[in-house]
Structure formats: C-alpha cells, structure tokens
Scaffold this active site. Structure first.
Site: not given
Length: 334
Positions: A13-14, A17, A167, A194, A196, A285
C-alpha cells in the site's frame, strides 16, 4: 521475555507510492504470499492513498481495489488482509466491496485534528465484523493534548486500536514517545505507530514508540514507500528480535522476501535524497513528492522550494492540487 509486538506490513500500500501505484494483482499476490509465509500478522494492500484512491487526483492504479483484494485474499493462509480508508477518498461502498472480497481489517485515516470525519466508517466496519483502527495522520501538526482529544473520539466510536502516524517523517523519538504514552494512558487501547524515514529516524522512532507502549508497528520491505519510505521491515525485525521482542516473523524469511521478491519490482532504491529529506524537514505529506517532482519539471523550479512552501502553508493530504499553484507562483517569482 519481552512482550509481543504486532507487525503490519504496508509494502503493498505505502510502497505503491514509490512505483506510481503500478504493482499488478499478480505481483501483489506473489509478495503477499511470501509475507504470509514469513509470519507477518497483517498485510495492507491497495492504491497508496487507500481504497477509492485510484483517480486523476491521486494517480491511477494498475488495477481496481476489487482485483487487488481478490488476488491477495486467495493466497493468504494466516495473515489478516488490511485496507486503508481516507474518508472523502474512500467511501462506505468501497469498504463493503473490500470486505466482500476478503478484507478483515480497515484503518480509517484522518488528519490528526479531524477524527470525527471517520466516525461512520469505524462504526460501519464494526457492524460488519471487521477490525477497525483509527489512524491519526500528520501527528506532528498537533500538540499532545489535541492528539489525545482526537484519539478519545476514535475510542468512543468503537475503534479497536489507534495509530499515532508520522506521515511526514518529521518527528523525533522524544516527540513520538510523548504522543504514544499519552494516547495509551488516555484510551487504554492498543496503540500503533507508522513511521516515515525522511529524517532517517523511522527505525529509531518505531523503537521509541514501542518503549513508550505501542503494541502495533508498521514497516515495508526495503523501506519502500512515499518520500524516503517507511521503517525498513527486515531491519526492524532484526532489531526487535535482537532486543528480545516477539514478533512472530521469521528473520531469514523476511530478509528473503525483501531482497529476492520485492527488489526486482522496485523502480529505484529507497534512499533519503535532498527532496525526501526536505519532506521531513518541512513536515509535508510523503505522497506529495512525486507530484512536486512533476511540477518542478513543468515550471522549472526547485522541488525543495515547492515542498518548503507547502510546509509553510501547513498543507495536508488531499491538497495535492495546491502543488501546481505553488509551483506556478514560484516560477513567476523567478
């Protein structure tokens, strides 16, 4: 023996991108099957912006939500199939389809100050027997008290767990720990994180979250994801195993999935370059990156200037269209 940590993999899913949402259902099924065999608890799949995200605004995926979910659900034996839903992008009708074809978990993702827009989605998911998780995005944009307030809303809607999500990859370990601890104490629910990696802190922040009480953490194979990517799952499993945490994930098998199965489908290595670093520094984001790169080329302005300006304007997910306006304004200033 230290406690059990639930692992959620978001490679499918991520990680979408990083490949412009072009994984095929066959690729998703191949990777998901190997993740399942490695012992990953929960596998999240779909267009990078969640179910309903395939569009002109967010980028068209190679296949439909239905096709992805059907392909993956057929190969899973133990792992739970998870989808992300951003209210306003995904709808309850999308959630019905996802559930019909095998999704067991939904993470309802809202801006950190807007949990109330996810109320109907949480309640509906619970009514059809799904696990429903409240997912507070862009948590660097709110103080601890505000995050607690919003987490309590998710709890009141019946959420099974609540995520404090970085995010933009903009937070530091101390900031993560304070948020996790406060939400855990206020709700008593399982808390997730979650991360990044735009500031190079995804693994460190995930460890800080666990030490502060997080029960669920995310990662992606090779760190593939928006911006500089996510916590690199095979590294995270190695570190957690070394520290004595129980994850249920076989270290060798997850290494093999990353190097032998995911890498051949990557467009480029997942690194922290000047643009993804700017995302973390500016606090924007992660999925803005590809849009900013395209606007930079079109209007002949520095991608970093676009991202910095988006940060100054405190933009959030769903405002990708502003990137064109910002790039145009910067080009006129030149």
């Amino acid at each position: 023996m230290k406690r059990k940590i639930r692992i959620v993999d978001t490679t499918l899913r991520d990680g979408m991108h990083a490949v412009s949402h072009q994984f095929t259902p066959e690729i998703m099924a191949e990777i998901a099957q190997r993740l399942d065999e490695a012992g990953v608890d929960t596998i999240e799949i779909g267009q990078g912006d969640g179910i309903g995200g395939s569009s002109y605004q967010y980028g068209f995926a190679r296949a439909t939500d239905e096709e992805y979910i059907k392909a993956v659900s057929k190969v899973l034996k133990n792992a739970k199939l998870d989808v992300l839903l951003l209210p306003g992008i995904g709808t309850i009708e999308d959630l019905k389809v996802a559930h019909h074809y095998g999704a067991k978990v939904v993470r309802v993702a809202t801006h950190v100050t807007e949990a109330d827009v996810g109320e109907q989605h949480i309640k509906f998911a619970k009514s059809i027997g799904m696990e429903a998780i409240g997912f507070l995005m862009m948590s660097h944009m709110a103080e601890v008290d505000k995050i607690v307030e919003q987490a309590k809303k998710f709890a009141s809607y019946g959420a099974d767990a609540i995520y404090v999500t970085d995010s933009a990859g903009a937070l530091t370990p101390n900031e993560i720990a304070a948020r996790i601890k406060a939400v855990k104490e206020a709700t008593g629910l399982p808390i997730g994180h979650h991360a990044h990696n735009n500031l190079g802190l995804a693994i460190g922040n995930t460890l800080a979250a666990i030490e502060a009480g997080a029960d669920i953490v995310d990662g992606t194979c090779k760190g593939i994801g928006a911006g500089a990517g996510n916590a690199q799952l095979e590294v995270l499993i190695a570190v957690l195993t070394k520290l004595g945490y129980e994850t249920g994930v076989d270290l060798y098998k997850i290494m093999d999935v990353a190097d032998d199965v995911v890498v051949p489908h990557m467009v480029r290595p997942q690194v922290i370059d000047k643009n993804s670093l700017s995302i973390g520094y500016a606090g924007v984001y992660g999925s803005f990156l590809l849009h900013a790169l395209r606007a930079s080329e079109r209007f002949k302005v520095d991608t970093r200037d676009i991202l910095m300006e988006m940060g100054k304007r405190k933009t959030v997910g769903g405002q990708e269209d502003m990137i064109i306006n910002v790039a145009y304004e910067l080009s006129k200033q030149k």
